[in-house]
Design an enzyme around this catalytic site. Sequence first.
Site, PDB file in Angstrom:
ATOM      1  N   LEU A 220       0.838  -1.206   0.000  1.00 29.33           N
ATOM      2  CA  LEU A 220       0.000   0.000   0.000  1.00 29.33           C
ATOM      3  C   LEU A 220       0.873   1.257   0.000  1.00 29.33           C
ATOM      4  O   LEU A 220       0.747   2.125  -0.866  1.00 29.33           O
ATOM      5  CB  LEU A 220      -0.900   0.002   1.254  1.00 29.33           C
ATOM      6  CG  LEU A 220      -1.588   1.338   1.542  1.00 29.33           C
ATOM      7  CD1 LEU A 220      -2.683   1.588   0.527  1.00 29.33           C
ATOM      8  CD2 LEU A 220      -2.155   1.350   2.954  1.00 29.33           C
TER       9      LEU A 220
ATOM     10  N   GLY B  67       2.142   7.774   2.925  1.00 28.11           N
ATOM     11  CA  GLY B  67       2.274   6.890   4.094  1.00 28.11           C
ATOM     12  C   GLY B  67       0.975   6.888   4.870  1.00 28.11           C
ATOM     13  O   GLY B  67       0.037   6.155   4.535  1.00 28.11           O
TER      14      GLY B  67
ATOM     15  N   ARG C  62      -4.758  -4.540  13.301  1.00 28.54           N
ATOM     16  CA  ARG C  62      -4.165  -3.775  14.404  1.00 28.54           C
ATOM     17  C   ARG C  62      -4.304  -4.484  15.745  1.00 28.54           C
ATOM     18  O   ARG C  62      -3.443  -4.349  16.616  1.00 28.54           O
ATOM     19  CB  ARG C  62      -4.794  -2.385  14.449  1.00 28.54           C
ATOM     20  CG  ARG C  62      -4.212  -1.516  13.366  1.00 28.54           C
ATOM     21  CD  ARG C  62      -4.955  -0.249  13.127  1.00 28.54           C
ATOM     22  NE  ARG C  62      -4.278   0.476  12.050  1.00 28.54           N
ATOM     23  CZ  ARG C  62      -4.798   1.474  11.381  1.00 28.54           C
ATOM     24  NH1 ARG C  62      -6.012   1.897  11.655  1.00 28.54           N
ATOM     25  NH2 ARG C  62      -4.116   2.076  10.428  1.00 28.54           N
TER      26      ARG C  62
ATOM     27  N   ARG D 245      21.187 -10.795  39.734  1.00 25.06           N
ATOM     28  CA  ARG D 245      22.251  -9.783  39.815  1.00 25.06           C
ATOM     29  C   ARG D 245      22.296  -9.183  41.217  1.00 25.06           C
ATOM     30  O   ARG D 245      21.293  -8.635  41.696  1.00 25.06           O
ATOM     31  CB  ARG D 245      21.967  -8.681  38.784  1.00 25.06           C
ATOM     32  CG  ARG D 245      22.868  -7.486  38.864  1.00 25.06           C
ATOM     33  CD  ARG D 245      24.234  -7.787  38.317  1.00 25.06           C
ATOM     34  NE  ARG D 245      25.075  -6.600  38.320  1.00 25.06           N
ATOM     35  CZ  ARG D 245      26.392  -6.643  38.217  1.00 25.06           C
ATOM     36  NH1 ARG D 245      27.021  -7.811  38.095  1.00 25.06           N
ATOM     37  NH2 ARG D 245      27.096  -5.532  38.225  1.00 25.06           N
TER      38      ARG D 245
ATOM     39  N   GLY E 134      21.223  -2.907  33.302  1.00 23.55           N
ATOM     40  CA  GLY E 134      22.445  -2.098  33.350  1.00 23.55           C
ATOM     41  C   GLY E 134      23.230  -2.222  32.059  1.00 23.55           C
ATOM     42  O   GLY E 134      22.660  -2.485  30.990  1.00 23.55           O
TER      43      GLY E 134
ATOM     44  N   GLU F  10       1.784  -0.406  10.448  1.00 19.23           N
ATOM     45  CA  GLU F  10       0.324  -0.594  10.528  1.00 19.23           C
ATOM     46  C   GLU F  10      -0.389   0.655  11.007  1.00 19.23           C
ATOM     47  O   GLU F  10      -1.356   0.578  11.755  1.00 19.23           O
ATOM     48  CB  GLU F  10      -0.001  -1.738  11.493  1.00 19.23           C
ATOM     49  CG  GLU F  10       0.738  -2.972  11.104  1.00 19.23           C
ATOM     50  CD  GLU F  10      -0.122  -4.187  11.184  1.00 19.23           C
ATOM     51  OE1 GLU F  10      -1.345  -4.044  11.223  1.00 19.23           O
ATOM     52  OE2 GLU F  10       0.461  -5.256  11.173  1.00 19.23           O
TER      53      GLU F  10
END
Lengths: 380, 133
Positions: A128, A134, A246, A271, A342, A366
């Site tokens: 499209l 756009g 969507r 961690r 980190g 989309e």
Amino acid sequence: MADFNLSPEQEQLLEEFRDIALHKIAPMAAELDEAGDGRFDFGPVRVLAEHNFLTPTIPCEYGGRGLDYFTTSLLLEELAAACAGVATVVTANIHAASPIVLAGTGQQKKTYLPLLASRKAHLAALALTEPEAGSDIASISTLAVKNNGFWNISGTKEFVINGGVASFTTLFATTGPDKKRSGMIAFVLPAGIPGLKEGAVRHKLGIRYVRTTQLVLDRVHVPDEMVIGSQGSAYLLLMQTFDRGRALAGAVGVGLARAAYEFALEFSKKRHQFGRPVFDQQAVAFNLADLLVKIEAARLLVWKACWLIDNDLDYTMLSSMAKLAGSSVAQEAAAAAMDICGGRGYLKGCPVEKYLRDARVMSLIEGTNNIQKAVIASQL
Amino acid sequence: MGYKSIGRQLQLAREQAGYSQEQLAAKIGCSQSTLSNYEKGRRRIYLAQLEKIAEILNKPVQFFLQPIDHENAVRQEVCLPAAAPSEATAAVQDIKSREQNLLALFQSLSPEGQQLIMDFALWLKKREVGENG
Ligand SMILES: Cc1cc2nc3c(=O)[nH]c(=O)nc-3n(C[C@H](O)[C@H](O)[C@H](O)COP(=O)(O)OP(=O)(O)OC[C@H]3O[C@@H](n4cnc5c(N)ncnc54)[C@H](O)[C@@H]3O)c2cc1C
């Protein structure tokens, strides 16, 4: 009454989705990303095709799984948690098939839908967007002119997912740019048709598995039988395709967000700094708690939008909400995961670095997030 | 997103065909408020529904998607040839769209209906003359 229980069939399918995503797709994700946009690896899509999950919405009568949108959203969440690129290829196939499912002739359905349900991996593309069109889709200029019963189509399409590797392309053109919406026309073009050529391959920040190219149409000559839908209906067909797609794009966002969240949670528990896991720092744990709330909320929007689609109710606004929420939480979760991990999160090879790059595109494809807000606002 | 103009065309076609919102909604199997939202562009009409409406109102689907041109829409309805652009511009300035709609509606009515409208307009006019001087 709302019911959040999955049916036994859905539970079973979910197990299958997770198994494929975790054991077959996730191990390839880093390699697919590293290989980049230049080449397309049919490996992952072959895996999905073997299970008939490559275009899971294809109706059973055409050999497909006939999954509803809700169940498809479960598949996409799992796939996106493993590799957002692979999930995006599946959504592209679903979008390209959608106009044919919704309004194709019997012959078009018989010719093209079984391809996407075949055990051989076949891809499809929806073309499209153009260099100058756009968000403003009614301004497309790829011109279709009818002459002696045949259409001649010329123009350039941009950002076409599965460009150059699709077995067919669902193309939107215009019969006259001044006619705007009423002049829009849709065609199904098989691969190899004279005049349809792959243009530049687009190299991207993220979802690098997804082959995205320009398509150049130089007097592509097709009969009326390749027009999808009744005369003048293409704009509505496209909007309906978007409205349905969507919700699924939202599911991809949720999957990516979940993966980033889960990675960060695990990391934060392993961690140690200041003599204890960083998770024990309230700032980190609260961040994760916030993310979980947003992921769950986005998932519920996706589910509701899909439920509305499956029940043939008005789904436009919820679909845009689902896409907005899914893409936003994907970006937020990926960025937060990088902070929680980190410096390690910033390194090549750390999944978080890929999540962040992949997530970035979700507010663009989309329909950008501004466009989703415009759709929602238009209904207020 | 284009649905406002689709809604306006829908309203125009419905009024030209002489249906109330309730009547058309009943024919297509939706509520009057849903149809009203379609016409206001607050709810997107899906293709299958528009095709159904197009059939009932005897219009091609394209009619609902075309850029709005009230002047020519009314001309088509009253079987006049489409206006040339310059003529159209002048005509649009002359006749406001409310008047066009009224004319088209009037012409779509039966002779009895047209007589009722004339009687009502005359009664209204007399009353306004009485009130305003
Ligand atoms: C990786 C990738 C894959 C894609 N795949 C496909 C595909 O398979 N097929 C296809 O056809 N297209 C595809 N697209 C195109 C995509 O849908 C468009 O990029 C998108 O619709 C935005 O268009 P644009 O990039 O031209 O941005 P523009 O429309 O130029 O927008 C630029 C900016 O202006 C804003 N803006 C524009 N109009 C408005 C408005 N009315 N209100 C508020 N803000 C506005 C936008 O939100 C954006 O921030 C793809 C794009 C990418 C990046």
